[in-house]
Design a protein around this motif. Sequence first.
Motif, short mmCIF file in Angstrom:
data_model
loop_
_atom_site.label_atom_id
_atom_site.label_comp_id
_atom_site.label_asym_id
_atom_site.label_seq_id
_atom_site.Cartn_x
_atom_site.Cartn_y
_atom_site.Cartn_z
N ALA A 152 54.46 -49.52 52.49
CA ALA A 152 56.00 -49.33 51.72
C ALA A 152 56.33 -48.90 50.66
O ALA A 152 55.35 -48.76 49.30
CB ALA A 152 57.47 -49.66 52.78
N GLY A 153 57.39 -48.44 50.24
CA GLY A 153 57.25 -48.55 48.87
C GLY A 153 57.53 -50.66 47.80
O GLY A 153 57.40 -50.93 48.36
N ILE A 154 56.32 -50.10 46.74
CA ILE A 154 56.21 -51.68 46.15
C ILE A 154 57.33 -51.97 44.96
O ILE A 154 56.95 -51.08 44.40
CB ILE A 154 54.48 -51.35 45.66
N TYR A 155 57.48 -53.33 44.82
CA TYR A 155 58.04 -53.95 43.77
C TYR A 155 57.68 -54.92 43.80
O TYR A 155 56.46 -55.22 44.06
CB TYR A 155 59.81 -53.51 44.45
N GLY A 156 58.30 -55.43 43.01
CA GLY A 156 57.32 -56.92 42.14
C GLY A 156 58.01 -57.31 40.55
O GLY A 156 58.44 -56.29 39.96
N PRO A 157 57.45 -58.35 40.17
CA PRO A 157 57.27 -58.52 38.79
C PRO A 157 56.72 -57.11 37.64
O PRO A 157 55.65 -56.74 37.26
CB PRO A 157 56.34 -59.54 38.10
N GLY A 158 57.37 -57.39 36.34
CA GLY A 158 57.49 -55.84 36.10
C GLY A 158 57.92 -54.85 36.69
O GLY A 158 58.05 -53.65 36.95
N ARG A 159 57.91 -54.65 38.27
CA ARG A 159 58.49 -53.01 38.94
C ARG A 159 59.25 -53.75 39.60
O ARG A 159 60.45 -52.57 40.93
CB ARG A 159 57.10 -52.89 39.86
N THR A 169 69.56 -47.24 32.03
CA THR A 169 69.30 -46.08 32.49
C THR A 169 68.96 -45.91 34.02
O THR A 169 68.44 -45.28 35.00
CB THR A 169 67.37 -45.97 31.55
N ALA A 170 69.86 -46.79 34.89
CA ALA A 170 69.04 -47.21 36.48
C ALA A 170 70.69 -46.01 37.18
O ALA A 170 71.64 -45.69 36.66
CB ALA A 170 69.62 -48.33 36.94
N ARG A 171 69.52 -45.25 38.27
CA ARG A 171 70.76 -44.23 38.66
C ARG A 171 70.72 -44.51 39.78
O ARG A 171 70.11 -44.43 40.89
CB ARG A 171 70.63 -42.73 38.43
N ARG A 172 72.10 -45.11 40.78
CA ARG A 172 72.45 -44.98 41.87
C ARG A 172 73.36 -43.75 42.11
O ARG A 172 74.15 -43.19 42.81
CB ARG A 172 73.72 -45.73 41.79
N ILE A 173 71.22 -43.55 43.17
CA ILE A 173 71.79 -42.36 43.55
C ILE A 173 72.18 -41.85 45.62
O ILE A 173 71.45 -42.61 45.74
CB ILE A 173 70.50 -41.34 43.91
N VAL A 174 73.26 -41.34 45.79
CA VAL A 174 73.79 -41.76 47.48
C VAL A 174 73.21 -40.48 48.01
O VAL A 174 73.78 -39.39 47.98
CB VAL A 174 75.36 -41.84 46.77
N LYS A 175 72.59 -40.84 49.28
CA LYS A 175 72.70 -39.65 49.90
C LYS A 175 72.76 -40.45 50.84
O LYS A 175 71.90 -41.42 52.20
CB LYS A 175 70.52 -39.16 49.61
N PRO A 176 73.86 -39.60 52.02
CA PRO A 176 74.30 -40.37 53.30
C PRO A 176 73.43 -40.74 54.44
O PRO A 176 72.51 -39.83 54.39
CB PRO A 176 75.46 -39.81 53.50
N GLY A 177 72.70 -41.95 55.26
CA GLY A 177 71.92 -42.04 55.85
C GLY A 177 70.51 -41.90 55.39
O GLY A 177 69.55 -42.61 56.52
N GLN A 178 70.18 -42.87 54.09
CA GLN A 178 68.91 -42.59 53.51
C GLN A 178 68.78 -44.15 53.54
O GLN A 178 69.85 -44.80 52.91
CB GLN A 178 69.11 -42.25 52.11
N VAL A 179 67.40 -44.01 54.31
CA VAL A 179 67.35 -46.15 54.43
C VAL A 179 65.58 -45.66 53.47
O VAL A 179 64.29 -44.82 54.11
CB VAL A 179 66.96 -46.32 55.09
N PHE A 180 65.77 -46.93 52.52
CA PHE A 180 63.75 -47.22 52.74
C PHE A 180 63.38 -47.75 52.68
O PHE A 180 63.78 -49.58 53.11
CB PHE A 180 63.55 -46.83 50.79
N SER A 181 61.62 -48.43 53.31
CA SER A 181 61.44 -50.10 53.38
C SER A 181 60.52 -50.05 52.07
O SER A 181 60.02 -49.37 51.62
CB SER A 181 60.34 -49.71 55.04
N ARG A 182 60.40 -51.61 52.09
CA ARG A 182 60.24 -52.10 50.75
C ARG A 182 59.29 -53.31 50.92
O ARG A 182 58.96 -53.73 51.66
CB ARG A 182 61.26 -52.28 49.73
N ILE A 183 58.01 -53.19 50.11
CA ILE A 183 57.31 -54.39 50.20
C ILE A 183 57.30 -54.85 48.57
O ILE A 183 56.78 -54.78 47.65
CB ILE A 183 56.23 -54.33 51.61
N HIS A 184 57.17 -56.78 49.03
CA HIS A 184 56.84 -56.97 47.02
C HIS A 184 55.18 -57.38 46.93
O HIS A 184 54.39 -57.49 48.13
CB HIS A 184 57.08 -57.95 47.12
#
Length: 288
Positions: A152-159, A169-184
């Motif tokens: 799934a979407g990768i995140y962690g230190p530096g990411r 510069t962060a943008r909070r884009i809202v799309k109704p019903g949108q969900v993502f899975s993530r993994i550290h």
Amino acid sequence: MTRRLVVLGHGYSAGFLTRRLVPEGWTVTGTTRDDPARVQAAGATPLRWPGEEDAVRAALARADAILVSAGPDGGECPALRDFGAAIAASPAGWLGYLSTTGVYGDRQGDWVDEDSPLAPSTRRGRDRVAAEAGWQALAAACGLPLHIFRLAGIYGPGRGPFEKVRNGTARRIVKPGQVFSRIHAEDIAQVLAASIAQPDPGAIYNLCDDDPAPPEDVLEHAAHLLGLPPPPAEDFATAAMTPMARSFYAESKRVSNARIKRELGIRLIHPDYRSGLAAILAGDSVRA
């Protein structure tokens, strides 16, 4: 006895696996296009690819485990193209390929697991389906111990999102019903290490946490942890975005991680984005 891992495409995620395995007695060789210092800093011996193909093949001939982390290039898997024959001849008892949950396509927020049909809706997803099929064909023809990991979407230190939230510069884009899975990234490393320790040739695993969530919730929580106001909400339908940025919102699904828990005994280090973000921020504070 020293065990040897070869990583084709030693990038961000592979660095976490290297730092986990080296203290356990592994030696790691990792390829890189142009940043051997980064590979070396993670504890691996760097080899340039393209450039040192003969040395890479020699390392593969001695490998106990092989991880293919390089992504598709021009619609084909470069590792399969350049080193398929060497991998087929390798004595390695474990072969891993890092793929993506993008192979499942858009499920409008519904759940998928490893047995769900593949229905990619982006070029990146289609390239990964083709790469998986290529590795499966080679494994079937040569009896290779192939394991596929769909990340799934990768995140962690530096990411993480903190720097963008801090600098506005962060943008909070809202799309109704949108969900993502993530993994550290630390959980990617622990799943890969568990699989190496208990190979199951032919296995496919989803790598994700327990909490699929809307992306705007993650940004809002990051801002909360920093004590800053969240970025203003922007409607996806009217937000100015590049085609690449917009493509990340083309798919919405919840990904099941039940198999890694059931078959590999995984207990996630970061079972949700709240845990993962807190750890990243704590690490930033220590480094500061």
